[in-house]
Scaffold this active site. Structure first.
Site, PDB file in Angstrom:
ATOM      1  CB  CYS A 130      -1.057   0.115   0.964  1.00 15.18           C
ATOM      2  SG  CYS A 130       0.007   0.386   3.172  1.00 15.18           S
ATOM      3  CG  ASP A 167      -4.453   5.448   3.315  1.00 12.29           C
ATOM      4  OD1 ASP A 167      -4.717   5.196   3.909  1.00 12.29           O
ATOM      5  OD2 ASP A 167      -3.322   6.249   2.624  1.00 12.29           O
ATOM      6  NE  ARG A 170      -4.555   1.627   1.625  1.00  9.76           N
ATOM      7  CZ  ARG A 170      -4.150   2.667   0.312  1.00  9.76           C
ATOM      8  NH1 ARG A 170      -4.742   2.314  -0.250  1.00  9.76           N
ATOM      9  NH2 ARG A 170      -3.122   2.729   0.322  1.00  9.76           N
TER      10      ARG A 170
END
Length: 190
Positions: free
Chosen positions: A42, A153, A48
């Protein structure tokens, strides 16, 4: 009202292509040999990708697959409290996690690279010379209808956003685990 309509229209292709992309990703993975290493990526490797990697690690390590995570920026950063709290609900402890930067030494040995945003996949292919078939978009595995392939995000967002994001990641990981479980079994499910 008009802005909402424009947004819905802009996202229509994502919704319409989602089923096709899911089948394509599963079939592509089935044609591959079982992975030795899987890398989850990520942007910052604090929310994440460490959560997704932690969810994958138990089942894949039993199959001899090493699971790592990395990001494009900032080594040594902690996961935010909201990430730690939301992850704990899934039995994942991110309290000791520190971000790791994506390098050629991390990318090169990865059999499969899982990204949370299609743009990250394109960047990995361009920057590190990886084939497109080596990169999968985690959001493509979502069994629910989607508005975006990108996994949102949640950094600098409230706990509720982390919970929504982690619920989607968990759904996608379950489907990815199923696909990886069938690796090396060549078949088509249309």
């Amino acid at each position: 009202m008009v802005a909402e309509l424009v947004t819905r229209l802009r996202r229509a292709p994502e919704r319409m292509l989602h089923g096709w992309r899911r089948r394509r990703m599963r079939n592509m993975l089935r044609r591959r040999p079982p992975p030795a290493t899987l890398l989850v990526v990520c942007h910052g490797n604090v929310c994440r990708s460490p959560f997704a990697a932690a969810l994958l690690r138990p089942s894949l390590s039993r199959k001899g697959v090493r699971v790592d995570s990395a990001g494009f920026v900032g080594p040594g950063r902690r996961s935010p409290l909201e990430a730690v709290t939301a992850a704990a609900r899934y039995g994942v402890d991110l309290s000791m996690h520190r971000s790791t930067v994506l390098t050629v030494d991390r990318v090169r040995p990865a059999s499969i690279i899982v990204v949370t945003d299609p743009a990250q996949g394109r960047e990995i292919c361009a920057r590190f010379g990886r084939a497109e078939d080596d990169v999968v978009v985690l959001g493509d595995f979502d069994p629910q209808p989607i508005d975006s392939r990108k996994i949102r995000d949640p950094v600098n967002q409230p706990l509720e956003v982390f919970e929504e994001t982690y619920a989607r990641i968990a759904r996608c990981i379950r489907e990815l685990e199923r696909a990886i479980g069938s690796l090396g079994v060549t078949r088509s499910d249309g």
